[in-house]
Design a protein around this motif. Structure first.
Motif, mmCIF file in Angstrom:
data_model
loop_
_atom_site.group_PDB
_atom_site.id
_atom_site.type_symbol
_atom_site.label_atom_id
_atom_site.label_comp_id
_atom_site.label_asym_id
_atom_site.label_seq_id
_atom_site.Cartn_x
_atom_site.Cartn_y
_atom_site.Cartn_z
ATOM 1 N N PRO A 182 -2.815 -10.430 9.277
ATOM 2 C CA PRO A 182 -4.022 -11.022 8.464
ATOM 3 C C PRO A 182 -4.995 -12.040 8.884
ATOM 4 O O PRO A 182 -4.404 -12.599 9.866
ATOM 5 N N LEU A 202 -8.699 -8.461 9.257
ATOM 6 C CA LEU A 202 -8.398 -7.260 8.624
ATOM 7 C C LEU A 202 -9.056 -6.342 8.663
ATOM 8 O O LEU A 202 -10.212 -6.108 8.515
ATOM 9 N N GLN A 221 6.983 -4.605 0.241
ATOM 10 C CA GLN A 221 5.772 -4.856 1.161
ATOM 11 C C GLN A 221 5.699 -3.567 2.191
ATOM 12 O O GLN A 221 5.911 -3.653 3.192
ATOM 13 N N TRP A 251 -3.235 1.832 11.512
ATOM 14 C CA TRP A 251 -2.860 1.064 10.066
ATOM 15 C C TRP A 251 -2.234 1.912 9.106
ATOM 16 O O TRP A 251 -1.569 1.488 8.109
ATOM 17 N N GLU A 261 1.314 0.574 9.989
ATOM 18 C CA GLU A 261 1.298 -0.952 9.742
ATOM 19 C C GLU A 261 0.278 -1.553 9.829
ATOM 20 O O GLU A 261 -0.659 -1.463 10.891
ATOM 21 N N PHE A 262 0.086 -2.509 8.888
ATOM 22 C CA PHE A 262 -1.331 -3.174 8.792
ATOM 23 C C PHE A 262 -1.317 -4.300 9.814
ATOM 24 O O PHE A 262 -0.229 -4.913 10.356
ATOM 25 N N ARG A 268 4.306 -1.571 4.694
ATOM 26 C CA ARG A 268 3.616 -1.604 6.019
ATOM 27 C C ARG A 268 3.051 -3.038 6.461
ATOM 28 O O ARG A 268 2.281 -3.231 6.982
ATOM 29 N N ASN A 269 3.900 -4.112 5.681
ATOM 30 C CA ASN A 269 3.174 -5.230 5.649
ATOM 31 C C ASN A 269 4.165 -6.512 5.834
ATOM 32 O O ASN A 269 4.229 -7.224 4.784
ATOM 33 N N TRP A 297 4.152 -9.051 7.366
ATOM 34 C CA TRP A 297 3.329 -10.286 7.240
ATOM 35 C C TRP A 297 3.485 -10.881 6.150
ATOM 36 O O TRP A 297 3.159 -12.164 6.017
ATOM 37 N N GLN A 298 3.772 -10.514 5.036
ATOM 38 C CA GLN A 298 3.664 -11.229 3.553
ATOM 39 C C GLN A 298 4.969 -11.375 3.274
ATOM 40 O O GLN A 298 5.421 -11.933 2.044
#
Length: 546
Positions: A529, A546, A92, A522, A525-526, A94-95, A97-98
């Protein structure tokens, strides 16, 4: 139209709106999954248990995809308690969050759903998913996750005639709620009751092969407490991949797979056309538990006969030497056509050394487990969510030291600070008499050294492999021993570092590494969401698109 059908239709419309906002190359395909998570009766060891099923399956459905694919998984929680799924080894980028662990995500409430949006960016290999809350892992909801190489990217072995997944792990006859209650009382879990292969006990699985052909077996240890050893009766295993890295193709008659680890081996059906045992046993335990599956030749003239092949004894040296023999294939392509070894990890100076020592203290009269004397306790709000909204009092960085203190253990929501783009050395130091297994979410790392005794900065580094050590995401540390890794901090986020022994993880042997950059881009890091679930002190807040 039923309420359930309407709910799914509305969720699909939400997904379409989310995808229209994603900035992903048009040549990166999407794969869609809808999962319904329920309780259901299972009998894996001949005793009725409450299992956790995904779309009625135990284990859950396998995900098969290709490098850089976008994976969209809409998870409906039909349990009567909160639920989360995490992705073992899926980085995952940069993310976080998932990531699907409580330190980064609010759980999916009963009767609700959440859509995971993953991209398997620049990854290949063998992985799995699992439920990360409470002791749900002791009830199921795990499954295989394959990432295949893109077309035209060379793979360092001919295409196999078949590709099988083996999800093996120790198992308890008690329901997951009973196991959780034992831990909540401050007691240790009993010894496991058996071993499962793909959700079945003794001879519950048959893998059919044709004489003279070669097959790939992806082996993952999805258990709770023990390392395993696997043997193919009368056959040799050629190791070709470990957790996303092509390896030198050494052959083994038996292979240790510790908690959380995944291996790919090639097995050639080059024996007489009979049936043979695939045996899996616990390692470093007394007693030793064993279970079997069947390697069935399509033209077999006889079923399995006699006892299954015995495994190695309890000695550590065999396993330690085998682990050291696993090396990176520097000439093979990874997810891109350049050789894997083009990243010269051994020529980069580390900027920081973190030493982590596990322990098993009694705190307030209860069994706990700790890292550097700190036993982790969950906060009332996921740490990543609290960090994003700048909610004070949930945690503070520096709440766990970066070296052993050997002092009295204490409870803390432990978070360690680290800077984006640093290149660090982590040394896992095991002063106990049991094998430890460790995992770091969001990262693959280079296993540069492991040995018995106490690690020292002056002497131990002299034995490091700085040329062709394998990159992976889970590693074992033998009793009274140490294991050292190098890791580039190239993935911003809040990442879980944990014991893969689920009793130890549940009772505090974990913490979070906050990889930080002041940039608000971005590129690094994203953002949160649009569909993020919010809970605790963040409940009622708004997310930005997003």
């Amino acid at each position: 139209m039923s309420n359930k059908t309407l709910q799914i239709s509305l969720s699909f419309l939400l997904l379409l709106s989310l995808f229209s906002l994603l900035q992903v190359k048009a040549d990166d395909p999407y794969r869609f999954f809808t999962w319904n998570v329920t309780f259901g009766d299972i009998w894996p060891l001949g005793v009725k248990q409450q299992g956790i099923l995904i779309n009625g399956q135990f284990p859950g459905p396998q995900i098969e995809c290709v490098t850089n694919d976008n994976i969209i998984i809409n998870v409906f929680n039909s349990l009567n308690e909160p639920f989360l799924i995490s992705w073992n080894g899926i980085q995952q980028r940069r993310n976080s969050w998932q990531d699907g662990v409580y330190g980064t995500n609010c759980p999916i409430p009963p009767g609700k759903n959440f859509t995971y949006i993953l991209q398997v960016k620049d990854q290949i290999g063998s992985y799995y998913y699992f439920p990360s809350l409470a002791m749900h892992k002791a009830a199921g909801a795990f499954g295989g996750f394959r990432i295949l190489s893109r077309p035209m990217i060379p793979v360092p072995f001919p295409p196999p005639s078949g590709d099988y997944t083996i999800l093996a792990g120790d198992w308890f006859k008690a329901n997951h709620t009973d196991l959780k209650a034992i831990l909540d009382r401050g007691q240790r879990l009993p010894f496991p009751d058996g071993i499962l292969i793909n959700g079945h006990g003794w001879n519950g699985n048959t893998f059919t092969v044709q004489q003279g052909k070669t097959y790939r077996f992806r082996i993952s240890n999805v258990g709770l407490t023990t390392c395993l050893n696997i043997r193919f009766q009368g056959h040799r295993m050629k190791l070709v991949e470990v957790e996303g890295s092509h390896t030198l193709q050494n052959t083994y008659s038996s292979l240790d797979v510790c908690l959380g680890q995944s291996y790919s081996v090639l097995v050639t059906a080059d024996q007489q056309p009979l049936d043979y045992y695939i045996a899996v046993s616990t390692r470093f335990t007394s007693p030793v538990l064993t279970t079997t599956a069947i390697l069935h030749y399509s033209n077999s003239a006889r079923g399995v006969a006699g006892p299954p092949p015995g495994g190695p004894t309890v000695e550590i040296d065999f396993s330690l030497n085998q682990a050291r023999s696993i090396r990176w294939n520097l000439t093979a392509s990874g997810p891109r056509p350049n050789p894997q070894g083009s990243y010269h990890y051994g020529l980069i100076n580390t900027t920081r050394t973190i030493r982590l020592a596990n322990s098993a203290p009694i705190i307030n009269g209860k069994q706990r487990y700790a890292i550097n004397s700190v036993s982790f306790i969950p906060a009332d709000t996921p740490l990543k969510v609290a960090d994003y909204y700048k909610i004070s009092g949930v945690f503070y960085v520096g709440s766990i030291p970066d070296r052993p203190t050997f002092g009295g253990a204490y409870l803390q929501t432990s978070v360690m600070e680290a800077n984006y783009r640093e290149y660090i050395e982590i040394v896992f130091e095991n002063y106990e008499t049991t094998v430890q297994s460790w995992h770091i979410d969001g990262y693959a790392f280079f296993v540069v050294g492991m040995d018995g005794g106490q690690w020292s900065s002056s002497g131990s580094r002299k034995s490091y492999n700085l040329r062709d050590t394998v990159a992976r995401y889970s590693i074992q540390v033998y009793p009274k021993s140490w294991t050292a890794i190098y890791m580039p901090l190239d993935n911003v986020g809040m990442w879980n570092i944990r014991s893969e022994n689920w009793e130890r993880q549940y009772l505090g042997q974990q913490f979070y590494l906050r990889v930080y950059t002041p940039s608000n881009s971005w590129r690094d890091e994203f953002p949160i969401p649009k569909n993020a679930l919010l809970c605790g002190r963040a409940a009622g807040r708004k997310t930005r698109p997003l």
